[in-house]
Design an enzyme around this catalytic site. Sequence first.
Site, PDB file in Angstrom:
ATOM      1  N   SER A 149      21.367 -19.574 -37.676  1.00  0.00           N
ATOM      2  CA  SER A 149      21.211 -18.691 -38.834  1.00  0.00           C
ATOM      3  C   SER A 149      21.985 -19.167 -40.051  1.00  0.00           C
ATOM      4  O   SER A 149      22.387 -18.385 -40.900  1.00  0.00           O
ATOM      5  CB  SER A 149      21.629 -17.251 -38.477  1.00  0.00           C
ATOM      6  OG  SER A 149      20.853 -16.759 -37.401  1.00  0.00           O
ATOM      7  N   ARG A 150      22.200 -20.480 -40.132  1.00  0.00           N
ATOM      8  CA  ARG A 150      22.916 -21.098 -41.261  1.00  0.00           C
ATOM      9  C   ARG A 150      24.376 -20.642 -41.362  1.00  0.00           C
ATOM     10  O   ARG A 150      24.996 -20.762 -42.414  1.00  0.00           O
ATOM     11  CB  ARG A 150      22.190 -20.837 -42.598  1.00  0.00           C
ATOM     12  CG  ARG A 150      20.792 -21.464 -42.675  1.00  0.00           C
ATOM     13  CD  ARG A 150      20.880 -22.970 -42.562  1.00  0.00           C
ATOM     14  NE  ARG A 150      19.610 -23.640 -42.798  1.00  0.00           N
ATOM     15  CZ  ARG A 150      18.785 -24.067 -41.836  1.00  0.00           C
ATOM     16  NH1 ARG A 150      19.093 -23.861 -40.566  1.00  0.00           N
ATOM     17  NH2 ARG A 150      17.670 -24.697 -42.119  1.00  0.00           N
ATOM     18  N   MET A 151      24.924 -20.139 -40.256  1.00  0.00           N
ATOM     19  CA  MET A 151      26.330 -19.729 -40.224  1.00  0.00           C
ATOM     20  C   MET A 151      27.166 -20.910 -39.714  1.00  0.00           C
ATOM     21  O   MET A 151      27.848 -20.832 -38.685  1.00  0.00           O
ATOM     22  CB  MET A 151      26.497 -18.497 -39.331  1.00  0.00           C
ATOM     23  CG  MET A 151      25.745 -17.275 -39.839  1.00  0.00           C
ATOM     24  SD  MET A 151      26.526 -16.558 -41.317  1.00  0.00           S
ATOM     25  CE  MET A 151      27.935 -15.767 -40.558  1.00  0.00           C
TER      26      MET A 151
END
Length: 214
Positions: free
Chosen positions: A191-193
């Site tokens: 999740s692009r974290m």
Amino acid sequence: MSNRNIADIRKDYQMAELDEATAGGDPFAFFGKWFAEAEAAQAEEVNAMVLATVDLHNKPHARIVLLKGLDEKGFVFFTNYSSAKGLEIESNPFVALVFFWTELERQVRIEGRIEKISEEESDHYFSTRPDGSKIGAWSSPQSQSIPDRSILENNYKQYADQFGNDIPRPPHWGGYRVIPHYIEFWQGRSSRMHDRIVFSEDAMGEWVKTRLAP
């Protein structure tokens, strides 16, 4: 061009995580660990890195070069000193490097000052190169405009005939060392974290470790 929408191309990174404890206190040692893991994962062109430079007009330029050495001082590569990148380095000794190992969903960003290595170091590395690469270093007026490939072919034949099996290092060819003041380790996360751990050098020359938001 395919009908696939470029904006729809994405990948959800899920292979690993990175925390402060794992990164340790020595960015060179941690880079060495990641590099060894990239080799073990059979990363394509594992030592390929983007080198970014800035010219006299403050215009940035970037290209791929190959890491050929790593020591307690920095990251070493070799090139033609008279090339475009060589002239840019001469005018501005601050550069950036980027490694990307897609097989491990990892990126390393490095910023620092660049300097020529010693002639003895350049001579030693040059002596280990294949003869064809040695002749190539003499044959190519790197980054200069040439009318056609025959210039290169003729130069190659000329220098091969001239030197035979005893090929000296050209005076315009040698190594540079990037001495970093900033090294960022990036691990892709879902999740692009993403995880981003940065080592930056303080006024006393000590490494300070911080985490950056993705």
